[in-house]
Write a protein that holds these residues in place. Structure first.
Motif, PDB file in Angstrom:
ATOM      1  N   THR A  43       0.845  -1.182   0.006  1.00 40.56           N
ATOM      2  CA  THR A  43       0.213  -0.253   0.134  1.00 40.56           C
ATOM      3  C   THR A  43       1.270   1.457   0.180  1.00 40.56           C
ATOM      4  O   THR A  43       0.528   2.272  -1.042  1.00 40.56           O
ATOM      5  N   ASN A  46       2.579   1.535  -3.616  1.00 40.72           N
ATOM      6  CA  ASN A  46       1.635   2.365  -4.328  1.00 40.72           C
ATOM      7  C   ASN A  46       1.265   3.983  -4.400  1.00 40.72           C
ATOM      8  O   ASN A  46       1.061   5.052  -4.889  1.00 40.72           O
ATOM      9  N   ARG A  49       4.170   6.053  -5.322  1.00 42.25           N
ATOM     10  CA  ARG A  49       4.722   6.009  -6.473  1.00 42.25           C
ATOM     11  C   ARG A  49       2.550   7.306  -7.163  1.00 42.25           C
ATOM     12  O   ARG A  49       3.607   8.153  -7.847  1.00 42.25           O
ATOM     13  N   GLU A  50       1.819   6.984  -6.547  1.00 45.73           N
ATOM     14  CA  GLU A  50       0.818   8.340  -6.527  1.00 45.73           C
ATOM     15  C   GLU A  50       1.483   9.546  -6.832  1.00 45.73           C
ATOM     16  O   GLU A  50       1.059  10.681  -7.116  1.00 45.73           O
TER      17      GLU A  50
END
Length: 404
Positions: A43, A46, A49-50
């Protein structure tokens, strides 16, 4: 509209947890973010990265424990914060970004007792000059942290003790500076900001419970409990200088007798030596002479250390901190003052509390308070401007730009 418990609201909450963890620490590896937030490694990966794609964070290669890792920090282009520190004899201003990098810093002499209006005029001018030097305008400023040498009344926002700054009686420092600069201002006393500065950048790193003792024209303590500054319901927590040591002692400016401050603060200590060392003697000079071996100055420093140690022992018995950090000009005396502090703590504190306590000097020197002012903004600001469009499926750039 996001509903409680929906996937979008959960995602938003996770974004905020990650951004807050990074914002408070300055930089963290992804593994450290996972430990700090309780989120899974996948999590966190991710979300990072966002946030990176959206321009909110920067990711650089580093190492941790001998292994390759990725260090995450808020983008240097995400906005700037400003710290303003009013001391009794100086004004210091620093400009930093959200990655905990100091971009500009300057100090100048100032008699803060003379005129509050002149003090704020000078602060406004110095802020304007520094942000111009780094090529940004006030529209890029997220917030200003302001330090003043006195307790702030929590309810009214005014200085709570006219005995400390009589010329500032009734002044609301936050309101005054906010009106001048047109940006949010967060205000606290200098001891609390010194504690924050040392906690984030200095000798307090890695601990959650500490007391920062500042000895200057007065004596105050900034208390950190479980990683947070403790101010008390009225904002006066940490007034260690008014612990009574001798009920028959000198009259203190607070009206009581024999307060710790009357045995340790510069205004009471310097007259003990001015007869032999001259009327222009300063606390900085006393420390310098003590380090050079002057017997009179060494004796005074030792006595001051023993008295401070009595106050620290009381803090140990009440709060059981794991670390005490000594700031102010007296800290430059090093072991000359630390040894008698530890001796008094060993004598007067509960043995178990004394054993767990480390006493050391701050390593930020006179910068502790202004860096604490930066840390105050970083801890109090919200994350909404950094995450305005995240979680809606739209990756947005950071709202603010540093103009670099």
């Amino acid at each position: 509209m996001q509903t409680p418990g929906s996937q979008s609201s959960l995602h938003r909450a996770n974004l905020e947890r990650v951004v807050r963890a990074v914002r408070l620490a300055g930089s963290l590896t992804q593994a450290e973010i996972a430990r700090a937030t309780g989120l899974s490694a996948a999590t966190v990966s991710n979300i990072v990265r966002e946030l990176k794609d959206g321009g909110t964070v920067e990711v650089t290669d580093t190492s941790a424990g001998g292994r390759r890792a990725r260090s995450v920090s808020l983008s240097g282009d995400a906005g700037i914060v400003i710290g303003v520190d009013f001391g009794h004899t100086h004004l210091r201003v620093a400009v930093g970004n959200l990655a905990h990098q100091v971009l500009a810093e300057e100090s100048e002499p100032l008699d803060v007792d003379a005129s509050w209006a002149d003090g704020f005029d000078r602060a406004e001018a110095l802020v304007g000059r520094l942000i111009a030097d780094i090529g940004v305008g006030l529209e890029k400023v997220i917030g200003v942290g302001l330090g003043v040498p006195g307790p702030i009344d929590v309810e009214s926002g005014t200085l709570g003790s006219t005995a400390i700054l009589p010329g500032w009686a009734g002044i609301n420092p936050r309101q005054e500076l906010s009106q001048r600069l047109g940006v949010p201002v967060y205000v606290d006393n200098d001891a609390n900001l010194g504690a924050l500065g040392e906690l984030v950048w200095g000798s307090g790193r890695g601990v959650k419970d500490l007391a920062y003792i500042k000895v200057a024209s007065g004596v105050g303590a900034g208390l950190v409990i479980n990683g947070q500054i403790y101010r008390g319901p009225g904002g006066t927590a940490g007034e260690i200088g008014h612990i009574t040591l001798d009920e028959s002692g000198p009259v203190c400016r607070c009206g009581n007798r024999g307060c710790l401050e009357t045995f340790t603060a510069a205004r009471y200590v310097l007259p003990l030596l001015q007869g032999t060392h001259g009327p222009e003697l300063t606390m900085e000079r006393v420390v310098e002479l003590a380090r050079e071996g002057d017997p009179g100055c060494r004796r005074v420093i030792t006595d001051v250390g023993r008295h401070i140690g009595s106050g620290v022992a009381s803090l140990c018995n009440l709060l059981n901190p794991s670390r005490v950090v000594l700031g102010g000009s007296l800290a430059e005396a090093g072991e000359l003052v630390l040894a008698p502090i530890r001796e008094s703590v060993g004598r007067y504190a509960i043995p178990s509390a004394a054993r767990q306590l480390s006493v050391l000097t701050g390593n930020l020197g006179g910068r502790a308070e202004v860096l604490g002012a930066l840390a105050l903004v970083l801890s109090e600001m919200g994350d909404s401007t950094l995450l305005s469009d995240h979680g809606s499926g739209v990756r947005a750039p950071a709202v603010l730009s540093s103009g670099r």
